[in-house]
Design a protein around this motif. Sequence first.
Motif, mmCIF file in Angstrom:
data_model
loop_
_atom_site.group_PDB
_atom_site.id
_atom_site.type_symbol
_atom_site.label_atom_id
_atom_site.label_comp_id
_atom_site.label_asym_id
_atom_site.label_seq_id
_atom_site.Cartn_x
_atom_site.Cartn_y
_atom_site.Cartn_z
ATOM 1 N N PRO A 6 5.088 -103.255 -106.893
ATOM 2 C CA PRO A 6 6.181 -102.613 -106.156
ATOM 3 C C PRO A 6 5.722 -101.696 -105.027
ATOM 4 O O PRO A 6 6.510 -101.347 -104.167
ATOM 5 C CB PRO A 6 6.907 -101.807 -107.232
ATOM 6 N N ALA A 7 4.458 -101.309 -105.002
ATOM 7 C CA ALA A 7 3.976 -100.445 -103.928
ATOM 8 C C ALA A 7 4.100 -101.137 -102.575
ATOM 9 O O ALA A 7 4.273 -100.484 -101.550
ATOM 10 C CB ALA A 7 2.541 -100.037 -104.193
ATOM 11 N N PHE A 8 4.029 -102.451 -102.554
ATOM 12 C CA PHE A 8 4.152 -103.180 -101.296
ATOM 13 C C PHE A 8 5.606 -103.311 -100.848
ATOM 14 O O PHE A 8 5.874 -103.815 -99.770
ATOM 15 C CB PHE A 8 3.514 -104.559 -101.414
ATOM 16 N N ALA A 9 6.543 -102.871 -101.659
ATOM 17 C CA ALA A 9 7.950 -102.964 -101.279
ATOM 18 C C ALA A 9 8.313 -101.922 -100.230
ATOM 19 O O ALA A 9 9.401 -101.967 -99.674
ATOM 20 C CB ALA A 9 8.835 -102.798 -102.513
ATOM 21 N N LEU A 10 7.429 -100.971 -99.947
ATOM 22 C CA LEU A 10 7.723 -99.945 -98.956
ATOM 23 C C LEU A 10 7.575 -100.454 -97.537
ATOM 24 O O LEU A 10 8.112 -99.863 -96.607
ATOM 25 C CB LEU A 10 6.805 -98.735 -99.174
ATOM 26 N N THR A 11 6.842 -101.533 -97.353
ATOM 27 C CA THR A 11 6.676 -102.083 -96.009
ATOM 28 C C THR A 11 7.811 -103.053 -95.720
ATOM 29 O O THR A 11 8.236 -103.813 -96.578
ATOM 30 C CB THR A 11 5.325 -102.814 -95.888
ATOM 31 N N ARG A 12 8.305 -103.012 -94.503
ATOM 32 C CA ARG A 12 9.411 -103.871 -94.087
ATOM 33 C C ARG A 12 8.889 -105.238 -93.659
ATOM 34 O O ARG A 12 7.835 -105.363 -93.039
ATOM 35 C CB ARG A 12 10.164 -103.229 -92.920
ATOM 36 N N ASP A 13 9.648 -106.267 -93.985
ATOM 37 C CA ASP A 13 9.339 -107.614 -93.534
ATOM 38 C C ASP A 13 10.004 -107.853 -92.188
ATOM 39 O O ASP A 13 10.927 -107.144 -91.786
ATOM 40 C CB ASP A 13 9.849 -108.649 -94.535
ATOM 41 N N ASP A 14 9.543 -108.884 -91.488
ATOM 42 C CA ASP A 14 10.181 -109.253 -90.230
ATOM 43 C C ASP A 14 11.612 -109.701 -90.502
ATOM 44 O O ASP A 14 11.871 -110.515 -91.387
ATOM 45 C CB ASP A 14 9.414 -110.391 -89.551
ATOM 46 N N GLY A 15 12.550 -109.164 -89.746
ATOM 47 C CA GLY A 15 13.950 -109.535 -89.917
ATOM 48 C C GLY A 15 14.673 -108.726 -90.967
ATOM 49 O O GLY A 15 15.869 -108.899 -91.174
ATOM 50 N N ASP A 16 13.979 -107.839 -91.654
ATOM 51 C CA ASP A 16 14.601 -107.004 -92.676
ATOM 52 C C ASP A 16 15.304 -105.839 -91.987
ATOM 53 O O ASP A 16 14.653 -105.001 -91.362
ATOM 54 C CB ASP A 16 13.536 -106.500 -93.645
ATOM 55 N N ASP A 17 16.614 -105.796 -92.071
ATOM 56 C CA ASP A 17 17.382 -104.741 -91.420
ATOM 57 C C ASP A 17 18.457 -104.247 -92.369
ATOM 58 O O ASP A 17 19.613 -104.657 -92.287
ATOM 59 C CB ASP A 17 18.000 -105.278 -90.133
ATOM 60 N N PRO A 18 18.105 -103.367 -93.315
ATOM 61 C CA PRO A 18 19.103 -102.899 -94.273
ATOM 62 C C PRO A 18 20.141 -102.008 -93.593
ATOM 63 O O PRO A 18 19.841 -101.279 -92.653
ATOM 64 C CB PRO A 18 18.280 -102.116 -95.287
ATOM 65 N N GLY A 19 21.359 -102.099 -94.066
ATOM 66 C CA GLY A 19 22.432 -101.275 -93.537
ATOM 67 C C GLY A 19 22.412 -99.900 -94.167
ATOM 68 O O GLY A 19 21.555 -99.575 -94.979
ATOM 69 N N PRO A 20 23.396 -99.085 -93.793
ATOM 70 C CA PRO A 20 23.464 -97.746 -94.391
ATOM 71 C C PRO A 20 23.841 -97.838 -95.870
ATOM 72 O O PRO A 20 24.533 -98.759 -96.300
ATOM 73 C CB PRO A 20 24.565 -97.055 -93.583
ATOM 74 N N GLY A 21 23.388 -96.880 -96.650
ATOM 75 C CA GLY A 21 23.676 -96.879 -98.080
ATOM 76 C C GLY A 21 25.125 -96.516 -98.367
ATOM 77 O O GLY A 21 25.836 -95.991 -97.503
ATOM 78 N N LEU A 22 25.567 -96.790 -99.569
ATOM 79 C CA LEU A 22 26.919 -96.454 -99.984
ATOM 80 C C LEU A 22 26.932 -95.074 -100.628
ATOM 81 O O LEU A 22 26.012 -94.709 -101.354
ATOM 82 C CB LEU A 22 27.434 -97.471 -101.008
ATOM 83 N N SER A 23 28.011 -94.340 -100.377
ATOM 84 C CA SER A 23 28.165 -93.061 -101.052
ATOM 85 C C SER A 23 28.671 -93.315 -102.473
ATOM 86 O O SER A 23 29.008 -94.442 -102.843
ATOM 87 C CB SER A 23 29.151 -92.172 -100.292
ATOM 88 N N VAL A 24 28.728 -92.259 -103.274
ATOM 89 C CA VAL A 24 29.200 -92.394 -104.654
ATOM 90 C C VAL A 24 30.661 -92.854 -104.666
ATOM 91 O O VAL A 24 31.044 -93.725 -105.449
ATOM 92 C CB VAL A 24 29.034 -91.059 -105.402
ATOM 93 N N ILE A 25 31.474 -92.284 -103.777
ATOM 94 C CA ILE A 25 32.893 -92.659 -103.708
ATOM 95 C C ILE A 25 33.040 -94.124 -103.302
ATOM 96 O O ILE A 25 33.851 -94.865 -103.880
ATOM 97 C CB ILE A 25 33.637 -91.739 -102.713
ATOM 98 N N ASP A 26 32.268 -94.567 -102.315
ATOM 99 C CA ASP A 26 32.316 -95.969 -101.901
ATOM 100 C C ASP A 26 31.901 -96.899 -103.033
ATOM 101 O O ASP A 26 32.516 -97.949 -103.247
ATOM 102 C CB ASP A 26 31.394 -96.210 -100.701
ATOM 103 N N THR A 27 30.859 -96.535 -103.762
ATOM 104 C CA THR A 27 30.378 -97.356 -104.866
ATOM 105 C C THR A 27 31.415 -97.457 -105.982
ATOM 106 O O THR A 27 31.688 -98.548 -106.493
ATOM 107 C CB THR A 27 29.063 -96.787 -105.417
ATOM 108 N N LEU A 28 31.998 -96.318 -106.361
ATOM 109 C CA LEU A 28 33.027 -96.344 -107.408
ATOM 110 C C LEU A 28 34.250 -97.126 -106.962
ATOM 111 O O LEU A 28 34.845 -97.871 -107.745
ATOM 112 C CB LEU A 28 33.420 -94.915 -107.789
ATOM 113 N N GLY A 29 34.634 -96.973 -105.721
ATOM 114 C CA GLY A 29 35.779 -97.716 -105.214
ATOM 115 C C GLY A 29 35.533 -99.211 -105.201
ATOM 116 O O GLY A 29 36.403 -100.006 -105.567
ATOM 117 N N LEU A 30 34.339 -99.611 -104.788
ATOM 118 C CA LEU A 30 34.024 -101.033 -104.664
ATOM 119 C C LEU A 30 33.798 -101.713 -106.004
ATOM 120 O O LEU A 30 34.267 -102.838 -106.229
ATOM 121 C CB LEU A 30 32.771 -101.195 -103.792
ATOM 122 N N TYR A 31 33.130 -101.048 -106.926
ATOM 123 C CA TYR A 31 32.739 -101.700 -108.179
ATOM 124 C C TYR A 31 33.576 -101.297 -109.381
ATOM 125 O O TYR A 31 33.423 -101.881 -110.452
ATOM 126 C CB TYR A 31 31.259 -101.424 -108.475
#
Length: 71
Positions: free
Chosen positions: A9-34
Amino acid sequence: MLMLLMSSPAFALTRDDGDDPGPGLSVIDTLGLYVALPIVLFLVIAGLTMVLARGSDNPRTHVASTHHPRA
């Protein structure tokens, strides 16, 4: 064994080509969605089913008694 070390898992800190994660969800967004959204969808589907089933209770199209006496 070398492949296991290379995939640690230490190699998971480096980004791959084309990897573009969006902004994270807040607690309210997560509870609302799931949590809230599935409950609301369940209630809407159950409500529509009950309303539509109530409209199909036509005595001319159904048997008067669907219960059979015990033998």
